[in-house]
Enzyme design. Structure first.
Site, PDB file in Angstrom:
ATOM      1  N   CYS A  95       5.441   2.728 -11.263  1.00  0.00           N
ATOM      2  CA  CYS A  95       4.324   3.029 -10.944  1.00  0.00           C
ATOM      3  C   CYS A  95       3.267   3.339 -11.959  1.00  0.00           C
ATOM      4  CB  CYS A  95       4.263   3.890  -9.560  1.00  0.00           C
ATOM      5  SG  CYS A  95       2.734   4.287  -9.078  1.00  0.00           S
ATOM      6  N   GLU A 138       1.702  -1.571  -3.389  1.00  0.00           N
ATOM      7  CA  GLU A 138       0.381  -1.466  -3.292  1.00  0.00           C
ATOM      8  C   GLU A 138      -0.346  -0.912  -2.046  1.00  0.00           C
ATOM      9  OE1 GLU A 138      -0.758  -0.867  -6.303  1.00  0.00           O
ATOM     10  OE2 GLU A 138       0.958  -2.011  -7.280  1.00  0.00           O
ATOM     11  N   HIS A 141      -0.228   2.839  -1.336  1.00  0.00           N
ATOM     12  CA  HIS A 141      -0.949   3.646  -2.301  1.00  0.00           C
ATOM     13  C   HIS A 141      -2.236   3.885  -1.055  1.00  0.00           C
ATOM     14  CE1 HIS A 141       0.427   4.679  -6.120  1.00  0.00           C
ATOM     15  NE2 HIS A 141       0.918   3.412  -6.245  1.00  0.00           N
TER      16      HIS A 141
END
Length: 160
Positions: A95, A138, A141
């Site tokens: 990440c 993603e 997130h």
């Protein structure tokens, strides 16, 4: 220009927040946000040698938006994951918010991504393997979930 220094680091409270949907009226802002995401990702690529995607909240933009740069760029607005496969696979995830740490996680092998593109057109994309994993990373997130929170166990961490 956005750089590595603009990317929020592990422990920043904003990384654990759930993002708000992008409204169609905000589409003029999306181009600017995508430019910022692209610049930060290019900087990570130069310094650390990795980076295929970045989520808006990693730059403190608390919107349901991420940017992928694969064989071409993808702007993913308000994504929804569907048709998650029963089959999963394990991998060492990395990440940009903690670029020297790897975390072993399990991800769905296949899924369908439904989203709006930069022109507000609805898109549907069936993916598997590495792209499926990237999209799940993603997408997490956007819900304030980091791969550190998905670690298989307490021994699923290592330095690059």
């Amino acid at each position: 220009m956005q750089t590595i220094h603009d990317i929020l680091k592990l422990g920043d409270p904003k990384l654990y927040e759930v993002c708000e949907a992008v409204e169609e009226a905000e589409l003029p802002h999306v181009k600017k946000w995508v430019k910022q995401l692209h610049e930060a990702m290019e900087d990570i690529r130069k310094v650390y040698g990795f980076g295929r995607g970045i989520a808006a909240p990693q730059l403190g933009i608390m919107k349901r938006l991420f940017y992928l740069n694969l064989e071409r760029p993808y702007v993913v607005i308000n994504p929804v994951l569907k048709n998650l496969s029963e089959e999963k696979f394990e991998l060492w995830d990395d990440c940009m918010s903690f670029p020297n740490l790897l975390v072993k996680v399990k991800r769905y092998q296949c899924l369908t991504l439904i989203y709006r593109d930069e022109n507000w057109k609805e898109q549907e994309w069936d993916v598997s393997g590495a792209i499926s994993e990237l999209i799940q990373h993603e997408y997490d997130h956007l819900d304030g979930i980091l791969c550190t929170m998905r670690a298989i166990d307490g021994k699923s961490f290592k330095w690059k």
